[in-house]
Design a protein around this motif. Structure first.
Motif, PDB file in Angstrom:
ATOM      1  N   LYS A 118       0.818  -1.217   0.000  1.00 57.28           N
ATOM      2  CA  LYS A 118       0.000   0.000   0.000  1.00 57.28           C
ATOM      3  C   LYS A 118       0.849   1.263   0.000  1.00 57.28           C
ATOM      4  O   LYS A 118       0.473   2.283  -0.575  1.00 57.28           O
ATOM      5  CB  LYS A 118      -0.937   0.017   1.219  1.00 57.28           C
ATOM      6  N   THR A 119       2.007   1.158   0.642  1.00 60.55           N
ATOM      7  CA  THR A 119       2.812   2.362   0.817  1.00 60.55           C
ATOM      8  C   THR A 119       3.170   3.016  -0.519  1.00 60.55           C
ATOM      9  O   THR A 119       3.101   4.236  -0.658  1.00 60.55           O
ATOM     10  CB  THR A 119       4.106   2.034   1.608  1.00 60.55           C
ATOM     11  N   ILE A 120       3.546   2.184  -1.470  1.00 59.71           N
ATOM     12  CA  ILE A 120       3.944   2.729  -2.770  1.00 59.71           C
ATOM     13  C   ILE A 120       2.792   3.488  -3.425  1.00 59.71           C
ATOM     14  O   ILE A 120       2.969   4.567  -3.992  1.00 59.71           O
ATOM     15  CB  ILE A 120       4.415   1.574  -3.700  1.00 59.71           C
ATOM     16  N   ILE A 129      -3.920   8.391   6.006  1.00 60.84           N
ATOM     17  CA  ILE A 129      -3.903   7.775   7.325  1.00 60.84           C
ATOM     18  C   ILE A 129      -3.597   6.301   7.150  1.00 60.84           C
ATOM     19  O   ILE A 129      -4.334   5.578   6.482  1.00 60.84           O
ATOM     20  CB  ILE A 129      -5.247   7.972   8.045  1.00 60.84           C
ATOM     21  N   ASP A 130      -2.465   5.886   7.721  1.00 64.28           N
ATOM     22  CA  ASP A 130      -2.065   4.498   7.588  1.00 64.28           C
ATOM     23  C   ASP A 130      -2.626   3.729   8.781  1.00 64.28           C
ATOM     24  O   ASP A 130      -2.696   4.268   9.879  1.00 64.28           O
ATOM     25  CB  ASP A 130      -0.532   4.416   7.573  1.00 64.28           C
ATOM     26  N   GLU A 131      -2.997   2.492   8.576  1.00 62.87           N
ATOM     27  CA  GLU A 131      -3.574   1.665   9.634  1.00 62.87           C
ATOM     28  C   GLU A 131      -4.703   2.436  10.308  1.00 62.87           C
ATOM     29  O   GLU A 131      -4.740   2.616  11.514  1.00 62.87           O
ATOM     30  CB  GLU A 131      -2.504   1.295  10.678  1.00 62.87           C
ATOM     31  N   GLN A 132      -5.639   2.857   9.486  1.00 60.20           N
ATOM     32  CA  GLN A 132      -6.660   3.782   9.953  1.00 60.20           C
ATOM     33  C   GLN A 132      -7.510   3.255  11.101  1.00 60.20           C
ATOM     34  O   GLN A 132      -8.028   4.025  11.883  1.00 60.20           O
ATOM     35  CB  GLN A 132      -7.557   4.210   8.797  1.00 60.20           C
ATOM     36  N   VAL A 158       1.860  -3.353  13.711  1.00 64.77           N
ATOM     37  CA  VAL A 158       1.436  -2.855  12.397  1.00 64.77           C
ATOM     38  C   VAL A 158       2.565  -2.224  11.594  1.00 64.77           C
ATOM     39  O   VAL A 158       3.451  -1.563  12.134  1.00 64.77           O
ATOM     40  CB  VAL A 158       0.288  -1.814  12.512  1.00 64.77           C
ATOM     41  N   GLY A 159       2.502  -2.469  10.293  1.00 70.14           N
ATOM     42  CA  GLY A 159       3.297  -1.677   9.360  1.00 70.14           C
ATOM     43  C   GLY A 159       4.754  -2.006   9.186  1.00 70.14           C
ATOM     44  O   GLY A 159       5.323  -1.749   8.139  1.00 70.14           O
ATOM     45  N   ILE A 160       5.393  -2.575  10.219  1.00 70.27           N
ATOM     46  CA  ILE A 160       6.844  -2.758  10.147  1.00 70.27           C
ATOM     47  C   ILE A 160       7.217  -3.657   8.961  1.00 70.27           C
ATOM     48  O   ILE A 160       6.635  -4.699   8.735  1.00 70.27           O
ATOM     49  CB  ILE A 160       7.367  -3.367  11.478  1.00 70.27           C
TER      50      ILE A 160
HETATM   51 MG    MG Z   1       1.737  -0.588   5.689  1.00 68.23          MG
END
Ligand code: MG
Ligand code: ADP
Length: 726
Positions: free
Chosen positions: A299-301, A413-416, A588-590
């Motif tokens: 998703k980040t890209i 907003i990441d990991e909303q 999350v996210g790492i």
């Molecule tokens: Mg992520």
């Protein structure tokens, strides 16, 4: 008096009960009426006393022949004993510790009783039955009964508010207001779905003539509540459509250049979602988009493509994430990815008083590593205000009042799901608050926790949806195993092999120190005892001293200082650490692509969504990855949950399972939405959700302002005050 009159105005409800009612959110007469029973007890068949059955609930009607109090031989308990007679027989009745009963029920009274019949050496007796006086002496008229002799409602138990009291007050209010309760649903909706009209439904849900009618009534109110939610959501949507947002032209050439510069090829799903988002950004109306993609789907890209396009048009981007570790990770990665472009990226984390300097990175076009500068907080805030920062990455710190954007056009907003509704609203309202700007920024909400369709249509119903339904090429499914104590050594051996092959390992423990509370769990109910729950510090000691003395092991948890945390994450990323023992701070996210083993201690302590997130920390490259779930629990729910982790083919299926196992109330912490219980229960029911959405849409298309439906409009207004959706 009207339906929205406060219960305070009802003289029969004293201040004590007013307080109790208020505690469960009941303030008006309407609130009382819409406080539904959660089940019923069927006392509708009044049996002759001669036919009373032992060990069953019986309902009888008769005259009290005698009633008196006595004490047990230990003098601790007061027993009220009565004898009740009907045409065919008599029976003993016993109540415990309710001495006042002899003042309520007197010799000669006709009563209806419902309760369990028991047998002792003296014969059959009714044990602590519900009781109710009958008004007519001879002929037992049962039409006025509310506690016995009919199907009686049982309300959710709340401190000090008995079902008995609620039945009494409801009967009173229903009788007084029955003609004032106006139909709120449009006639054609009622017809189309064959729903009970409100006056009948409200009576039948509280005092049903049959279980079938109670169900019909419940069906009507379930429909109504979801219908109101849909109306609220769709109206919100219409309102948003009237707002203005900066229109951001598509810089196709430069975006292509960026995509070409990436070390990998975008998946088709990434291209599709990027396109949807870029097209939305071009519109002068604010985008409100939920961007959903399983852990590791990239998703980040996509967010960066949207960000870059925004920056290229001279606007700012705010990128908010739930944890400091994640903010730092983005701050490290984003400048590197955007290297070919001159983008000014800053990191703002922590509370004001704690942090004195902030970081700022300029990505340069020379192809060199981005330079990172430390500047004072004030200087950074000044730059943000002047529009000299293009992308601001941060945690909740971004919504502090002091942070003022000069030219904000996109909020990400990441990991909303880790943010509250207010926090999201505050982020997009920021520019407006600060500069009376008439435009509001576009919103891109990202989540890895897929949202079951029924929820997507309701609580998230005003968001457009983009779904990344494809993993980058070469990804292998993470092999997941539930591991028992016996198999632990085997697992350790396996880990040794993986590390030897140059791969890395996460070990997750539910808490920091023995005796600590669990870190950030969503599943508090499951916690029975803490004595054997793994703690990071202990586990770290054990693993580094006993199990893997030759490997490099570090630990990570929320109590470690920021600088130290940063160093550990950096070392882990640079492969200087083999095994990272951590709490849920890495949930999350790492993104550490060369980590291939995720080992979760005390797996029963985590919710499904959490476990899925943890598992998503591995399997982020083309290396085969593994997830070991350790548990010593044999509880059924645990088994159910862990089996779901093994079976579900993707996060979507898992979320659906999670919703089923935990119920919508606990899913996503939905309690905070203030949705009434009935609607909450029905959020699982996709068919009903679709029906109500369809109806709400039809009504709004025909009559956007609901002018033709004044009663509905009023009801919606009152309903909306109670709920706050996404
Ligand atoms: Mg992520
Ligand atoms: P998430 O959706 O969980 O936020 P990320 O955006 O962190 O996932 O991406 C996970 C990993 O996959 C990152 O290391 C990222 O660089 C990589 N990645 C993203 N897109 C692709 C792709 N199309 N091909 C290969 N790797 C990719």
């Amino acid at each position: 008096m009207k339906l929205d009159t406060s219960v305070k105005k009802i003289s029969r409800i004293g201040p004590v009960f007013q307080k109790k009612l208020e505690k469960i959110g009941i303030k008006t007469i309407e609130d009382v009426l819409f406080h539904y029973p959660h089940r019923y007890e069927d006392f509708s068949n009044i049996h002759p006393i001669s036919k009373v059955k032992i060990n069953q609930t019986n309902c009888i009607a008769g005259k009290i022949l005698e009633i008196k109090n006595s004490r047990t031989w230990k003098k601790k308990i007061i027993i009220t004993e009565a004898v009740v007679e009907d045409k065919n027989g008599a029976i003993k009745v016993i109540w415990f510790n309710q001495p006042y009963l002899i003042r309520v029920l007197k010799k000669g009274d006709n009563v209806c009783l419902a309760g369990k019949a028991s047998l002792d050496k003296e014969g059959i007796y009714l044990s602590s039955p519900s009781y109710e006086k009958l008004s007519l002496a001879s002929n037992y008229s049962t039409s006025d009964l509310i506690h016995t002799g009919r199907i009686i409602p049982i309300y959710p138990e709340t401190e000090g508010l008995s079902s008995k009291w609620l039945r009494w007050i409801l009967k009173l209010i229903l009788e007084k207001f029955k003609n004032q309760i106006e139909e709120s649903l449009p006639e054609k909706v009622i017809k189309k779905y064959n729903l009970l009209p409100i006056q009948e439904a409200i009576w039948q849900i509280h005092f049903p003539n049959s279980i079938k009618l109670a169900e019909k009534a419940k069906e009507r109110f379930s429909f109504e509540e979801l219908f109101l939610i849909e109306l609220a959501v769709l109206k919100e949507r219409l309102k948003l459509n009237q707002e203005k947002a900066p229109s951001i032209p598509l810089n196709l050439d430069l975006i292509k250049e960026f995509v070409d510069s990436l070390p990998f090829k975008l998946t088709d799903a990434q291209k599709k979602c990027s396109w949807q988002i870029l097209k939305d950004l071009e519109k002068p109306r604010p985008m409100s988009r939920l961007f959903q993609g399983d852990v590791g789907s990239g998703k980040t890209i996509v967010a960066l493509i949207a960000s870059l396009n925004t920056v290229l048009s001279g606007y700012q981007v705010a990128f908010m994430v739930p944890t400091e570790i994640l903010a730092k990770q983005h701050f490290q990665q984003v400048p590197k990815l955007l290297k070919p472009f001159k983008v000014r990226i800053a990191l703002l984390t922590g509370k004001e008083d704690k942090i004195v300097s902030q970081k700022l990175a300029y990505s340069t076009s020379s192809g060199l590593n981005p330079e990172i500068l430390e500047i004072s907080r004030n200087k950074l805030l000044d730059k943000i205000r002047k529009g000299e920062i293009d992308i601001l990455i941060g945690t909740h710190s971004l919504i502090q009042d002091k942070v003022k954007f000069g030219n904000l056009a996109l909020c990400i907003i990441d990991e909303q799901h880790r943010f509250g509704v207010e926090q999201r609203t505050k982020l997009i309202q920021q520019p407006r608050i600060n500069s009376k700007n008439l435009k509001i920024p576009h919103l891109l909400s990202m989540t890895a926790t897929p949202i079951p369709r029924s929820l997507a249509l309701t609580v998230y119903g005003d968001l457009d949806l983009s779904i990344l339904d494809e993993m980058p090429k070469g990804r292998k499914k993470v092999i997941t195993k539930v591991v028992s104590l016996k198999e632990k050594n085997e697992a350790y051996n396996f880990i040794r092999k993986r590390v030897k092959a140059g791969e890395q390992v996460f070990v997750i423990c539910p808490r920091i120190e023995p005796g600590d509370k669990q870190q950030g769990t969503s599943d508090k109910k499951n916690i029975s005892s803490w004595t054997d729950v793994k703690a990071v510090k202990e586990e770290y000691k054990k693993l580094s001293k006993e199990i893997f003395p030759n490997l490099t092991i570090e630990m990570l948890h929320s109590k470690i200082k920021t600088k130290e945390k940063e160093k550990i994450m950096k070392d882990f990323r640079n492969k200087k650490i083999d095994i990272l023992v951590s709490t849920s701070v890495v949930e999350v996210g790492i993104d550490i692509p060369q980590a291939t083993v995720m080992m979760i201690e005390g797996a029963e302590r985590f919710g499904l969504a959490q476990l899925h997130q943890f598992r998503g920390r591995v399997g982020r490259s083309d290396l085969q990855s593994y997830c070991f779930l350790f548990t010593e629990s044999k509880a059924k729910k645990t088994r159910q949950r862990l089996t779901a982790m093994l079976k579900a083919k993707d996060g979507f299926e898992l979320a659906q399972k999670d919703l089923e196992i935990r119920g919508p109330g606990n899913f996503f912490g939905a309690r905070q939405w203030g949705i009434p219980d009935l609607a909450m229960e029905n959020l699982k029911n996709l068919q009903l959700v679709e029906k109500t959405r369809e109806s709400a849409k039809e009504i709004l298309i025909e009559n956007p302002g609901l002018k033709n439906y004044p009663i509905l409009k009023e009801r919606l207004k009152r309903f909306k005050k109670k709920i706050h959706l996404e």
